[in-house]
Design a protein around this motif. Structure first.
Motif, mmCIF file in Angstrom:
data_model
loop_
_atom_site.group_PDB
_atom_site.id
_atom_site.type_symbol
_atom_site.label_atom_id
_atom_site.label_comp_id
_atom_site.label_asym_id
_atom_site.label_seq_id
_atom_site.Cartn_x
_atom_site.Cartn_y
_atom_site.Cartn_z
ATOM 1 N N UNK A 166 -13.597 63.128 -14.438
ATOM 2 C CA UNK A 166 -12.135 63.071 -14.337
ATOM 3 C C UNK A 166 -11.603 64.490 -14.307
ATOM 4 N N UNK A 167 -10.775 64.798 -13.331
ATOM 5 C CA UNK A 167 -10.201 66.139 -13.198
ATOM 6 C C UNK A 167 -8.937 66.291 -14.026
ATOM 7 N N UNK A 168 -8.821 67.447 -14.684
ATOM 8 C CA UNK A 168 -7.566 67.889 -15.306
ATOM 9 C C UNK A 168 -7.249 69.206 -14.626
ATOM 10 N N UNK A 169 -6.490 69.109 -13.548
ATOM 11 C CA UNK A 169 -6.322 70.252 -12.655
ATOM 12 C C UNK A 169 -4.848 70.635 -12.521
ATOM 13 N N UNK A 170 -4.533 71.893 -12.788
ATOM 14 C CA UNK A 170 -3.163 72.371 -12.635
ATOM 15 C C UNK A 170 -2.348 72.225 -13.901
ATOM 16 N N UNK A 171 -1.049 72.420 -13.768
ATOM 17 C CA UNK A 171 -0.144 72.366 -14.911
ATOM 18 C C UNK A 171 -0.103 70.950 -15.495
ATOM 19 N N UNK A 172 -0.180 70.861 -16.804
ATOM 20 C CA UNK A 172 -0.147 69.569 -17.483
ATOM 21 C C UNK A 172 1.314 69.206 -17.721
ATOM 22 N N UNK A 173 1.837 68.322 -16.918
ATOM 23 C CA UNK A 173 3.247 67.923 -17.001
ATOM 24 C C UNK A 173 3.425 66.584 -16.319
ATOM 25 N N UNK A 174 4.497 65.899 -16.670
ATOM 26 C CA UNK A 174 4.810 64.624 -16.026
ATOM 27 C C UNK A 174 4.998 64.840 -14.536
ATOM 28 N N UNK A 175 4.556 63.866 -13.731
ATOM 29 C CA UNK A 175 4.687 63.895 -12.270
ATOM 30 C C UNK A 175 3.835 64.969 -11.608
ATOM 31 N N UNK A 176 2.843 65.494 -12.332
ATOM 32 C CA UNK A 176 1.890 66.439 -11.750
ATOM 33 C C UNK A 176 0.509 65.780 -11.695
ATOM 34 N N UNK A 177 -0.436 66.449 -11.019
ATOM 35 C CA UNK A 177 -1.793 65.898 -10.917
ATOM 36 C C UNK A 177 -2.441 65.729 -12.288
ATOM 37 N N UNK A 178 -2.071 66.602 -13.238
ATOM 38 C CA UNK A 178 -2.654 66.540 -14.577
ATOM 39 C C UNK A 178 -1.730 65.848 -15.573
ATOM 40 N N UNK A 179 -0.855 64.978 -15.104
ATOM 41 C CA UNK A 179 0.014 64.209 -16.001
ATOM 42 C C UNK A 179 -0.834 63.292 -16.880
ATOM 43 N N UNK A 180 -0.340 62.998 -18.067
ATOM 44 C CA UNK A 180 -1.081 62.148 -18.997
ATOM 45 C C UNK A 180 -1.403 60.787 -18.383
#
Length: 323
Positions: free
Chosen positions: A76-90
């Motif tokens: 599972x990728x956690x890529x980029x900024x962790x924020x809602x509506x982003x690829x790394x959203x929760x």
């Protein structure tokens, strides 16, 4: 009346004008055929280019083989900024985690992290869900593997894993909290601009960049950041336990290389996702469980919407981030 010879001389086919017209039409026809051929060529070239881009957007960057079926290591990728509506959203990461844990052929899970951090709320959601899923599936271990960077909120997430790996040159740590902004009070005075900010509540506008700071509000905001920082530290200690070394700089927001992080107990070893799957989990077959958006939607977002979102995010002030 005209004779037969005279009639033949007046036919359009034998006139010079007709021959010129005929030659012109033939040339136009040939030119149209050439234009159609070039049009088809450029259309095919454009579609080939677009499909190539879509392929590149969706291809795995680890270099490990990704196949379906049978025993596998879930990725599972956690890529980029962790924020809602982003690829790394929760919501995105959690969906991938649940799918990986629910698959009976999953022998181990890798969180492939390449992120500078982001929202403490989103990071906390992912951390808590990892812990919950691990409690329900004690036989499946979770490994965080940090790529270029696994800092702040990204390290918050990694701390929930059973073991953390990184490259010797990866950037790891940055255990701290930040909330940055600007102050334009003197600028308004110099420009002769009057600020009008109507609020209900004595401190409702305390983050307003156009209003002067108040000592009690700065002190209050510092306490909020300190509370969030302590939450972050608590989660790291919970996840890493006695593996953490006693170092006064550990929770100051500093970031370390992979080699330094190994010495400090922030990570457990050096290695890539492929290495962890092959040598640690013992199942080289990797299956990507990262939820993927529609390829065409992803392509258009990369060209348009994501650009606008990045610009918008870059100008928002006063948003708390883990750092």
């Amino acid at each position: 009346m005209l004779g037969e010879d005279q009639l033949s001389d007046t036919r359009p086919e034998s006139s010079k004008e007709w021959k010129i017209i005929e030659k012109t039409m033939l040339q136009l026809s040939a030119e149209q055929r050439r234009s159609r051929r070039w049009g088809v060529f450029f259309k095919l070239l454009t579609f080939t280019y677009l499909f190539a881009l879509l392929y590149l957007f969706n291809v795995s960057g680890d270099g490990a083989s990704v196949t379906k079926g049978g025993a596998h290591t879930a990725l599972i990728d956690v890529n980029g900024v962790i924020a809602a509506n982003e690829d790394a959203a929760a919501d995105v990461v959690v969906q991938g985690l649940r799918g990986a844990f629910e698959d009976k052929n999953t022998k181990g899970i890798i969180l492939r992290i390449n992120s500078p951090g982001g929202s403490p709320v989103q990071s906390g959601y992912i951390y808590d869900e990892i812990k919950r899923l691990k409690a329900l599936n004690s036989d499946v271990m979770v490994y965080a593997v940090i790529g270029d960077i696994g800092a702040s909120g990204a390290y918050y997430i990694a701390a929930a894993a059973d073991h953390i790996y990184a490259d010797k040159a990866s950037l790891v740590g940055s255990i701290g909290v930040t909330a940055a902004g600007f102050g334009f009070v003197e600028t308004l005075d110099k420009l002769g601009i009057e600020r009008r900010n109507y609020t209900s509540g004595a401190h409702k506008g305390f983050l307003d960049p156009f209003s002067p700071e108040k000592e009690e509000e700065v002190e209050f905001w510092g306490k909020v950041l300190k509370t969030t920082h302590n939450q972050f530290i608590g989660k790291v200690k919970e996840g890493r336990g006695e593996r953490l070394k006693d170092n006064p700089d550990l929770f100051t927001g500093l970031v370390w290389s992979g080699e330094q992080a190994l010495e400090l107990g922030l990570i457990d070893g050096l290695g890539s996702p492929g290495y962890v799957a092959r040598e640690v989990i013992g199942v080289e077959n990797i299956v990507d469980f990262t939820p993927k958006p529609d390829p065409f939607e992803k392509f258009t977002q990369r060209l348009g919407t994501s650009i606008g979102s990045a610009i918008s995010n870059s100008v928002v002030n006063g948003v708390m981030k883990l750092q």
